[in-house]
Write an enzyme that holds these catalytic residues in place. Structure first.
Site, PDB file in Angstrom:
ATOM      1  N   ASP A   1      85.445  27.344 -55.313  1.00  0.00           N
ATOM      2  CA  ASP A   1      85.016  25.970 -55.061  1.00  0.00           C
ATOM      3  C   ASP A   1      84.632  25.339 -56.411  1.00  0.00           C
ATOM      4  OD1 ASP A   1      83.727  23.651 -54.412  1.00  0.00           O
ATOM      5  OD2 ASP A   1      82.253  24.567 -53.077  1.00  0.00           O
TER       6      ASP A   1
ATOM      7  N   ASP B   1      91.399  16.912 -61.064  1.00  0.00           N
ATOM      8  CA  ASP B   1      92.739  16.663 -60.521  1.00  0.00           C
ATOM      9  C   ASP B   1      92.669  16.920 -59.021  1.00  0.00           C
ATOM     10  OD1 ASP B   1      95.396  16.630 -59.901  1.00  0.00           O
ATOM     11  OD2 ASP B   1      95.973  18.273 -61.232  1.00  0.00           O
TER      12      ASP B   1
ATOM     13  N   GLU C   1      90.755  26.155 -58.580  1.00  0.00           N
ATOM     14  CA  GLU C   1      91.367  25.558 -57.383  1.00  0.00           C
ATOM     15  C   GLU C   1      90.767  26.236 -56.163  1.00  0.00           C
ATOM     16  OE1 GLU C   1      93.935  23.236 -56.287  1.00  0.00           O
ATOM     17  OE2 GLU C   1      93.259  24.061 -54.372  1.00  0.00           O
TER      18      GLU C   1
ATOM     19  N   ASP D   1      92.894  13.082 -52.397  1.00  0.00           N
ATOM     20  CA  ASP D   1      92.157  11.869 -52.050  1.00  0.00           C
ATOM     21  C   ASP D   1      90.750  12.218 -51.552  1.00  0.00           C
ATOM     22  OD1 ASP D   1      94.346  10.244 -52.655  1.00  0.00           O
ATOM     23  OD2 ASP D   1      95.180  10.454 -50.651  1.00  0.00           O
TER      24      ASP D   1
ATOM     25  N   HIS E   1     100.521  14.179 -64.570  1.00  0.00           N
ATOM     26  CA  HIS E   1     100.025  15.335 -65.339  1.00  0.00           C
ATOM     27  C   HIS E   1      99.837  15.015 -66.817  1.00  0.00           C
ATOM     28  CE1 HIS E   1     101.609  17.693 -61.726  1.00  0.00           C
ATOM     29  NE2 HIS E   1     100.301  17.686 -61.689  1.00  0.00           N
TER      30      HIS E   1
END
Lengths: 275, 275
Positions: free
Chosen positions: A137, A155, A106, A158, A62
């Site tokens: 989104d 952020d 988010e 994967d 962070h």
């Protein structure tokens, strides 16, 4: 009970953490969300069986995904985090007095809810009056905002499942447009040991869009191999030209003004990926 | 067969590597020695169930435990490695043209034999005419040599079993005496995340003996947490005062002249350990 959470980090490598309690486990619209209590790292957020963050080592990720671009910018006022529903990046952004607004976008509202309930040390910034949380989104959001942000941090999880689009050239182009004329963006770009092809492609894509592209690293014990990369695209400011003696001390556990320049000095095999 | 080698890295954390073949496994007088073929890291040397080195990531450790002290010294001619029976540190030392003799003192002859047979890419330097291999107790050896070496690398296993004495103040005193007047030594000193007390103690001990003490780090994917520390004790040369533009390029995969200074810039939590 001898309970261990295991993540298959690569097809040939696993990490396991002794687990004393499963605090939360639910399938959202997007993914399986788990919050477990581990002996080594304290409470840990796991998405689709992949470790995202935990109480003990979260500070590295962070701090590095926020302070490096924020100190590269001369006077950041408005910051955006795409992903990062745990809130740790927002907490760090709010340590900069120049920041007037820190927006989190988010996709999965349940990650935000679970983080608020079980990871208050990480999510605490989300209730700050300078923070705004939007459940949407990130790809859609970024296309609807132009010339608005000083710094954008991607952020993401994967590049599988919901995050695939966050590693695409089209997304980087939309980020370029959402940034002001001197804006900077940073994305987490996986492991230089295990994700060489991804880093090469992402670097090439970002270089084709931004005049200044730089990679830096941080050590994250619970991520594959421990060495993690971040790639920065900048419209105007080059981190290699920042006078680090002008960087103020913040209340951090990993980042320091001295580390700012050093983090861009890559091991040779990592430097070779982005030649 | 779904075969996995597992190391308990801390009481609460394990790493596992998919294993395709056990090439060698024997108990020596000192330890259990295994050489396995892994899918992710190729051939791997395991001592008492702890990963020591492997074909894929060995370059980081071996380059960092040698080139950093060797380039801190102005003209190293005679180097000593205590431990390091795989030979990787010797291979790197021999890349320095000024080196006339590189001595390896390893307590366990069977580690040297197995490394020569199964890890030729790592052990290749041991047959060089400038290398000398001595099978003996490093603590005994060091006490019998005074004012002899320019650089000493302590390439030990973890501070349990045969290596306990290699982390003791008495041993550091004997190393001081085995070094010439401008000599430098470096020891691997474990993880800043998981071995905080050890690093504090070792740093204090070395500072009480050497006028210059510095810590630096490298990323080693198969070591706990990925972040590894090395502590240097120097009689005369301070690495922070070395002109890195004078460091020549070597044939390396991790170390670069630019990385030399950057590797001494520690994350805040690591710097705080040695305040």
């Amino acid at each position: 009970m001898d309970l261990w959470f295991t993540e298959l980090q690569t097809p040939g490598m696993k990490i396991s953490c002794k687990t004393t309690k499963v605090l939360y486990n639910e399938k959202s619209e997007f993914q399986d969300i788990g919050i477990i209590e581990t002996e080594q790292f304290g409470r840990m957020l796991v998405l689709d069986d992949i470790i995202q963050t935990n109480i003990e080592d979260e500070f590295v990720y962070h701090e590095m995904i926020t302070h490096v671009p924020l100190f590269t910018h001369k006077n950041p006022k408005k910051a955006l985090v795409i992903g990062g529903g745990d809130g740790g990046a927002i907490r760090e952004i709010l340590k900069h007095p120049s920041i007037e607004k820190a927006v989190l976008v988010e996709i999965d509202g349940k990650v935000v809810e679970a983080s608020k309930k079980y990871l208050p040390e990480i999510s605490c910034g989300l209730s700050n009056e300078r923070a705004e949380v939007i459940i949407d989104d990130g790809i859609k959001y970024i296309k609807e905002h132009k010339n608005e942000f000083d710094v954008i941090s991607v952020d993401s999880t994967d590049p599988i499942g919901p995050a695939v689009g966050l590693f695409a050239a089209d997304f980087y182009k939309a980020i370029y447009e959402a940034l002001k004329d001197d804006g900077i963006f940073v994305a987490q770009t996986e492991s230089p040991f295990f994700n060489k092809d991804l880093i090469k492609r992402v670097n090439k894509d970002i270089r084709s869009i931004f005049p200044i592209t730089r990679m830096y690293t941080g050590y994250i014990p619970t991520y594959p191999g421990g060495l993690w990369s971040f790639t920065m695209g900048s419209k105007k400011y080059d981190p290699l030209e920042v006078d680090e003696t002008q960087i103020p001390e913040l209340d951090t556990k990993y980042f320091t003004p001295q580390l700012y320049k050093a983090t861009f000095v890559l091991p040779k095999f990592a430097q070779d990926l982005i030649k």
